[in-house]
Scaffold this motif. Structure first.
Motif, short mmCIF file in Angstrom:
data_model
loop_
_atom_site.label_atom_id
_atom_site.label_comp_id
_atom_site.label_asym_id
_atom_site.label_seq_id
_atom_site.Cartn_x
_atom_site.Cartn_y
_atom_site.Cartn_z
N ILE A 65 0.84 -1.18 0.00
CA ILE A 65 0.00 0.00 0.00
C ILE A 65 0.89 1.25 0.00
N PRO A 66 0.33 2.43 -0.22
CA PRO A 66 1.16 3.66 -0.24
C PRO A 66 1.80 3.94 1.12
N VAL A 76 5.52 3.92 10.40
CA VAL A 76 5.38 4.17 8.96
C VAL A 76 5.39 2.84 8.23
N ILE A 77 4.41 2.65 7.35
CA ILE A 77 4.29 1.43 6.57
C ILE A 77 4.12 1.80 5.10
N CYS A 82 3.86 2.08 -5.40
CA CYS A 82 2.56 1.62 -4.92
C CYS A 82 1.44 1.65 -5.96
N LEU A 83 1.72 2.08 -7.17
CA LEU A 83 0.63 2.30 -8.12
C LEU A 83 0.25 1.01 -8.84
N GLY A 113 -4.73 4.49 3.97
CA GLY A 113 -5.57 3.59 3.18
C GLY A 113 -4.77 2.89 2.10
N GLY A 114 -5.40 1.87 1.51
CA GLY A 114 -4.73 1.13 0.46
C GLY A 114 -5.63 0.06 -0.12
N ALA A 115 -5.27 -0.43 -1.30
CA ALA A 115 -6.02 -1.47 -1.99
C ALA A 115 -5.65 -2.81 -1.40
#
Length: 533
Positions: A65-66, A76-77, A82-83, A113-115
């Motif tokens: 994820i971003p 921080v993750i 990330c695209l 957030g992230g996919a």
């Protein structure tokens, strides 16, 4: 399962079964843009070149994820690279019509957030004949840093441009996953819903989708705005350790070289900002035109829209109200004019501020005063200020300018075990109420959530939500077997509050928030100021 994408290469996915046994095919970690690293940091994304016609991309595992701060651990993750997007398709039966496509944009206040299947698993949606896509976009300063000097080409909309490029990729390639490129629905929640609204108003996104669903957010919600954004780049650089000349060119060179971790660890907003509804400083920057004007001239006036929210959105602010020994309630008691929308606060005279603020305080508190014992009233106020009034202003604009139907829902299903956001944020302090984002647990399977009894009201609500959304995605009309025999009709100028209330039962009724929304409407001097009328 291998799919051949012309001009890109082959992708290998896998056959899977959802938690309730529904078969589908997954393709995860598909790149839709070049990695936004080095000189591409902060800039609009560039098209992915592909991986070669004779090469096979392994799409059986999600990508990172971003970059962001994990809200649970404060660590921080994520990754700058990330695209990527994930595609889940029900079947590849070419003897049947191509499947409607549903593209989801996640929320997270534009800072997280992230996919990820952890939060947005496909299991429930894959009970229907659709294609479901979820993609990453850059968040926080990496997605929304802006510099005033236009020649530097850092416009503050890189995260939105990520979304546009993902939609172009989907439009171009989704047919190879048995999706109908001419039947794409864009849906999102919270900042994702605001993103859907931005896409509806951005010329670059024209015709990339055909229906829209906005859940608990619009670009008129106050948290899409950021005061003092023209100097944020300086604040960010100084906090990251910059000590050089205060020129935009020099600061940008520094920000290109500093670690991504230092670019997402900051808190520039105080409690006064948060009273106004400003949550995070780095949010999308649009061209210098009023948002109401963009709505009025939007290309999407022909796009059917389904929008709504939860019945107690403001519960999401409970941790804020409890922090620092309830300081925000002390602040509102001392300065009640902070309840006003910021756009009015900064333009009204002191006398008008006090008069209009008194109306809002009376609406939400009645004869009581603002104090720490009345936290529910503050949360009720935030329901309107942060979410419902922004959504209502969209409704009013659509009823004047749109030529396509607009449907309104209100998610009101209260579960002691399945309303995950309320449970997470409120714990044992508040055990009733449907919080912002509680509806997501009835649309997406969240990792580690166990199988429900098919006789349970929670399972029934999942079936209702999935059927409503997928039916709308297929036809542009949310009426289906689950909504019952009474027709759920689009909103009209005479019935702007007609809502489908989704609780233990489904009920078409006048929205419960009507009286409060009309008080908030009266804060504005004209329809033009309220919704661009």
């Amino acid at each position: 399962m291998v799919v051949d994408l012309p001009q890109l290469g082959k992708v290998r996915g896998k056959r899977q079964f959802g938690i309730y046994g529904d078969e589908f095919f997954s393709f995860e970690g598909l790149p839709f843009a070049k990695p936004p690293i080095d000189e591409l940091r902060f800039k609009a994304p560039q098209v992915c070149d592909g991986w070669g016609w004779d090469q096979e991309l392994d799409a059986r595992k999600e990508r990172d994820i971003p970059v962001q701060v994990d809200q649970r651990t404060s660590c921080v993750i994520g990754s700058e690279d990330c695209l990527y997007l994930n595609v889940y398709t029900k079947h590849f039966d070419r003897t049947k019509p191509s499947l409607p496509v549903m593209v989801f944009i996640y929320g997270g206040a534009f800072r997280s957030g992230g996919a990820s299947r952890f939060n947005y698993g496909p299991d429930y949606l894959m009970s229907k004949d659709i294609v479901y896509v979820v993609f990453n976009y850059r968040v926080c300063s990496l997605g929304f840093l802006s510099l005033p000097n236009n020649d530097l080409n850092i416009a503050g909309d890189a995260g939105l441009q990520d979304q546009v490029l993902a939609l172009r990729w989907i439009k171009q390639h989704i047919e190879h996953f048995n999706g109908d490129a001419n039947n794409i629905t864009l849906f999102g929640q919270s900042a994702g819903a605001a993103s859907v609204h931005f896409m509806m108003c951005m010329p670059e996104a024209k015709d990339l989708f055909h229906k829209a669903i906005m859940m608990s957010g619009s670009m008129l919600c106050p948290w899409t705005q950021s005061p003092g954004k023209d100097v944020l780049f300086c604040q960010l650089a100084v906090q990251a350790g910059y000590e050089g000349p205060m020129t935009q060119e020099d600061i940008l060179k520094f920000l290109h070289c500093v670690s991504a971790e230092k670019l997402v660890q900051h808190d520039f907003f105080n409690f006064s900002h948060k009273c106004f509804g400003f949550i995070h400083p780095f949010v999308p920057s649009m061209e210098e035109r009023p948002l109401l004007e963009l709505m009025r001239e939007a290309w999407s006036v022909q796009v059917p829209l389904l929008l709504g929210g939860t019945s107690f959105e403001g519960l999401v602010s409970y941790p804020l109200c409890k922090s620092s020994n309830g300081y925000i309630m002390d602040l509102l008691k001392q300065e009640p004019t902070l309840v006003l929308p910021y756009e009015l606060y900064k333009t009204l005279s002191p006398e008008e501020r006090e008069c209009r603020a008194a109306t809002i305080v009376e609406t939400h508190y009645g004869p009581r005063s603002i104090d720490k014992n009345n936290v529910s009233q503050v949360l009720d106020l935030f329901s309107y200020k942060l979410f419902w009034h922004g959504l209502h202003r969209v409704v009013r604009s659509r009823l004047v300018h749109a030529q396509a139907p607009t449907y309104l829902y209100r998610f009101d299903f209260d579960s002691p075990t399945h309303n995950f956001m309320r449970i997470k944020l409120c714990g044992d302090d508040i055990k009733r109420g449907v919080c912002h984002a509680d509806d997501l647990g009835y649309i997406f399977h969240k990792q580690n959530v166990k199988k429900l009894s098919r006789n349970s009201p929670e399972y029934c609500t999942i079936q209702r939500m999935v059927s409503i959304l997928t039916t709308f995605a297929s036809t542009g009309d949310p009426n289906c077997e689950e909504t019952g025999s009474e027709a759920w009709t689009p909103l009209t100028p005479k019935l702007p509050y007609r809502v489908l209330n989704i609780g233990q039962d489904l009920e078409l009724k006048t929205q419960c928030e009507r009286q409060g929304l009309e008080v908030w409407n009266q804060l504005y001097d004209s329809d033009k100021a309220l919704y661009g009328g």
